[in-house]
Design a protein around this motif. Structure first.
Motif, PDB file in Angstrom:
ATOM      1  N   ALA A 112       0.804  -1.229   0.000  1.00  0.00           N
ATOM      2  CA  ALA A 112       0.000   0.000   0.000  1.00  0.00           C
ATOM      3  C   ALA A 112       0.838   1.280   0.000  1.00  0.00           C
ATOM      4  N   PRO A 113       1.805   1.429   0.921  1.00  0.00           N
ATOM      5  CA  PRO A 113       2.536   2.695   0.975  1.00  0.00           C
ATOM      6  C   PRO A 113       3.314   2.974  -0.310  1.00  0.00           C
ATOM      7  N   LEU A 114       3.688   1.936  -1.026  1.00  0.00           N
ATOM      8  CA  LEU A 114       4.479   2.129  -2.241  1.00  0.00           C
ATOM      9  C   LEU A 114       3.612   2.504  -3.432  1.00  0.00           C
ATOM     10  N   VAL A 115       2.401   1.910  -3.500  1.00  0.00           N
ATOM     11  CA  VAL A 115       1.613   2.094  -4.727  1.00  0.00           C
ATOM     12  C   VAL A 115       0.558   3.187  -4.603  1.00  0.00           C
ATOM     13  N   ALA A 116       0.147   3.531  -3.381  1.00  0.00           N
ATOM     14  CA  ALA A 116      -0.899   4.541  -3.244  1.00  0.00           C
ATOM     15  C   ALA A 116      -0.322   5.919  -3.591  1.00  0.00           C
ATOM     16  N   PRO A 117      -1.049   6.697  -4.426  1.00  0.00           N
ATOM     17  CA  PRO A 117      -0.522   8.005  -4.832  1.00  0.00           C
ATOM     18  C   PRO A 117      -0.477   9.025  -3.687  1.00  0.00           C
ATOM     19  N   TYR A 118      -1.378   8.893  -2.695  1.00  0.00           N
ATOM     20  CA  TYR A 118      -1.403   9.863  -1.593  1.00  0.00           C
ATOM     21  C   TYR A 118      -1.345   9.114  -0.265  1.00  0.00           C
ATOM     22  N   GLU A 119      -1.088   9.884   0.796  1.00  0.00           N
ATOM     23  CA  GLU A 119      -1.281   9.331   2.130  1.00  0.00           C
ATOM     24  C   GLU A 119      -2.786   9.121   2.327  1.00  0.00           C
ATOM     25  N   PRO A 120      -3.202   8.035   3.020  1.00  0.00           N
ATOM     26  CA  PRO A 120      -4.637   7.777   3.128  1.00  0.00           C
ATOM     27  C   PRO A 120      -5.364   8.827   3.977  1.00  0.00           C
ATOM     28  N   GLY A 128      -6.198  14.183 -11.320  1.00  0.00           N
ATOM     29  CA  GLY A 128      -5.439  14.306 -10.069  1.00  0.00           C
ATOM     30  C   GLY A 128      -5.796  13.214  -9.083  1.00  0.00           C
ATOM     31  N   HIS A 129      -7.082  12.940  -8.994  1.00  0.00           N
ATOM     32  CA  HIS A 129      -7.585  11.905  -8.083  1.00  0.00           C
ATOM     33  C   HIS A 129      -8.441  10.949  -8.901  1.00  0.00           C
ATOM     34  N   TRP A 130      -7.858   9.815  -9.253  1.00  0.00           N
ATOM     35  CA  TRP A 130      -8.505   8.897 -10.202  1.00  0.00           C
ATOM     36  C   TRP A 130      -9.896   8.479  -9.772  1.00  0.00           C
ATOM     37  N   LEU A 131     -10.099   8.325  -8.466  1.00  0.00           N
ATOM     38  CA  LEU A 131     -11.427   7.910  -7.998  1.00  0.00           C
ATOM     39  C   LEU A 131     -12.103   9.022  -7.203  1.00  0.00           C
ATOM     40  N   GLY A 132     -11.567  10.233  -7.290  1.00  0.00           N
ATOM     41  CA  GLY A 132     -12.187  11.360  -6.602  1.00  0.00           C
ATOM     42  C   GLY A 132     -11.720  11.493  -5.168  1.00  0.00           C
ATOM     43  N   THR A 133     -12.359  12.393  -4.414  1.00  0.00           N
ATOM     44  CA  THR A 133     -11.991  12.617  -3.014  1.00  0.00           C
ATOM     45  C   THR A 133     -13.241  12.583  -2.148  1.00  0.00           C
ATOM     46  N   ASP A 134     -13.029  12.482  -0.840  1.00  0.00           N
ATOM     47  CA  ASP A 134     -14.171  12.418   0.083  1.00  0.00           C
ATOM     48  C   ASP A 134     -14.422  13.761   0.765  1.00  0.00           C
TER      49      ASP A 134
END
Ligand SMILES: Nc1ncnc2c1ncn2[C@@H]1O[C@H](COP(=O)(O)OP(=O)(O)O)[C@@H](O)[C@H]1O
Ligand SMILES: [Mg+2]
Lengths: 277, 287
Positions: free
Chosen positions: B43-51, B66-72
């Motif tokens: 996870a830490p290697l492949v995720a584009p942002y900190e969760p 910028g955010h492939w699946l959007g933001t919350d």
């Protein structure tokens, strides 16, 4: 001490199934078997042969009677590893079903090694290997089957492996419950010949169970005829087969298809038997 | 590759081998599970942002470059949260299953081995456990341990254990009736050794297929508990909890934050079911 087995007044009753009476599977059976001899146990299906063998090897406990094997009385309540291993050395058994009697996870070699590690006094690698070759030779299997797992073997080969496993314990008595009944006739003949050779070479005593009278004369010197849980006739196999004294044995003999087979007479004898207990 | 090489290969492949080749659905499902496991591990290697990196200038963004699946609602990247959520979600289900398996297999094997009154008593206990809904166990466990991931796992584990116990008892009874077990007894193998060394390995193939199917159910049950707030707590991005937090967006007409983790759960559960059913078919081949 020249007796391998002495069984006295063995009785085993199973509790009633729903709506039925109690089943007396074995009733007051006594017999002896001399060392290195072989005893045939015959009778129709349901006559209590399997129950008797299970009592004999200790897989079931008798309601009454005693079993002495290799000079020692078998007690039901013996605990601990040493007692288990000693009991194992007294008697081993080969089961009827060639498909269920081997652990399907284990190759022939692994199965034999597993037994030998438990039972050889000196389970060093070389002794185990030498003993495995010897056993394979005894049961007439070639070394190329060592790596085979049960599903890769034929029924006859599986029974040979089962015999090898039983012999690996080096028991005083070997019990075979219908061990060749599921095999075809030519394979049966090979295994019977094998049993005779093994008995001559190792001096093991055999209890050979079968419902097939044609087979019993091949491997046994003594015979015990079972009928409804009781031993109705005992004697030298060849004599009993030639001149049966008990009418049940007579009927069994005439039931077997052969040159002088008369189906009408079998039906007649059977009808007569339905009346007598 | 030369033509000779190809023809040699086709000749060598037996007909049975071709028939045994798994259907594409199975392979897709294996791939899905592979991706889920990889996400959990890396996870830490492949995720584009900190969760849990918030960005209040980018709240409830739709999927975009910028955010492939959007933001919350806090501007956190949903893709990163789903990727990071794989670890607590899968580990939770694994822990749940491990706990339930140890308990269930122990009960099932002992019942099958001892028979008689032991079997009767254990059967009554599992029946009573069956009668309680899983949620009730969780409530009981919360009363003792307070809420948290371990609570959900233990509570659900207690609900799953009787299922595994029943299944194990049934297959163990069948296995113990085989003559090779009697042969081991006659060799002088003691009860504990017989069970641990010979019986359990023989039950494993059948059991594993069943457990993989249960894994999907466990994952879903845990996600439900987390959705209800009994298990994982914020800022965890466990998938069930994400769905719960995403509900705020649904009211505003933003479906992504709830829908995406929900779909992730559904896809992983379906994939484990497909794999589990096929595994139990393949592994439970008995000779
Ligand atoms: N475990 C058991 N429970 C109840 N009845 C049994 C059991 N085993 C055998 N019997 C009964 O005992 C009788 C003898 O069976 P068995 O010893 O299997 O005979 P055989 O091997 O000669 O065919 C049969 O009537 C059978 O139904
Ligand atoms: Mg029988």
């Amino acid at each position: 001490m020249s007796e391998a087995v002495r069984v006295s007044d063995l009785t085993k009753t199973y509790p009633a199934r729903r709506g039925g009476a109690r089943v007396v599977a074995v009733k007051d059976v006594s017999f002896e078997l001399a060392k290195g001899e072989s005893l045939g146990l015959v009778g129709e299906s349901g006559s209590g042969k399997t129950t008797l063998t299970r009592l004999l090897v200790g897989l079931a406990r008798p309601d009454a009677g005693t079993i002495v094997i290799d000079g020692r009385t078998r007690e039901g309540r013996e605990r601990g590893r040493a007692a288990r291993l000693r009991r194992a050395k007294e008697v081993q058994m080969v089961f009827q079903d060639p498909y269920g009697s081997l652990d399907r996870r284990m190759s022939v070699e692994a199965a034999l090694r597993d037994v030998l590690r438990r039972h050889l006094p000196d389970p060093a690698k070389d002794t185990v290997r030498a003993r495995i070759s010897e056993l394979m030779d005894h049961v007439g299997l070639s070394e190329k089957h060592l790596g085979s797992r049960p599903h890769e073997l034929s029924g006859g080969q599986r029974q040979r492996v089962a015999i090898a496993k039983a012999l690996a314990v080096d028991p005083a008595v070997l019990v075979l419950d219908e061990a060749v009944s599921a095999l075809d006739v030519s394979v049966q003949a090979q295994i019977l010949a094998l049993l005779n050779r093994i008995r001559a070479e190792t001096g093991v005593s055999l209890v050979f169970v079968t419902h097939d009278l044609a087979v019993v004369n091949e491997v046994t010197g003594q015979i015990l005829v079972m009928y409804k849980g009781e031993a109705v006739e005992r004697g030298v196999t060849a004599e009993v087969l030639r001149r049966p004294r008990h009418p049940y044995t007579d009927m069994l003999l005439s039931s077997a298809p052969g040159p002088n087979w008369q189906p009408e007479r079998v039906a007649e004898l059977r009808a007569a038997f339905a009346g007598t207990p | 590759m030369t033509i000779d090489g190809i023809s040699a290969r086709t000749a060598a492949a037996p007909l049975a081998g071709r028939r045994r080749r798994s259907p594409w659905t199975f392979r897709v499902c294996i791939a899905i599970l592979g991706v889920a496991v990889a996400a959990a591990v890396f996870a830490p290697l492949v995720a584009p942002y900190e969760p849990d990196a918030t960005d209040f200038s980018a709240i409830w963004l739709p999927p975009g470059p910028g955010h492939w699946l959007g933001t919350d609602q806090l501007g956190r990247d949903i893709l990163s949260r789903v990727i990071h959520g794989a670890r607590p979600s899968l580990l939770g289900a694994i822990a749940l299953l491990a706990f339930a398996t140890v308990l269930g297999v122990l009960i099932g094997v002992v019942a099958a081995w001892r028979r008689g009154w032991v079997d009767t008593v254990l059967a009554r206990i599992t029946d009573v456990m069956f009668a309680f809904p899983g949620l009730l166990f969780v409530v009981l466990v919360i009363a003792v341990f307070d809420r948290g991931p371990a609570t959900a796992v233990i509570g659900m584990g207690l609900a799953f254990a009787p299922l595994i116990a029943k299944f194990t008892r049934a297959i163990a009874l069948e296995e113990l009736a085989r003559p090779y077990v009697d042969a081991y007894r006659l060799q002088g193998v003691g009860g504990v050794q017989l069970i641990a060394r010979y019986l359990l390995p023989n039950l494993m193939p059948t059991l594993v297929g069943y457990l993989v199917v249960l894994f999907g159910e466990g994952l879903m049950s845990l996600a439900s508990l987390n959705f209800l707030g009994f298990g994982a707590q914020p800022p965890s991005s466990e998938w069930g909890l994400m769905v719960q937090e995403g509900r705020a967006g649904v009211i505003q007409g933003v479906l992504g934050p709830a829908l995406i983790p929900g779909l992730t759960i559904a896809v992983v559960v379906v994939a484990t079911n497909v794999v589990g059913v096929r595994l139990s078919d393949k592994l439970a081949v008995r000779t």
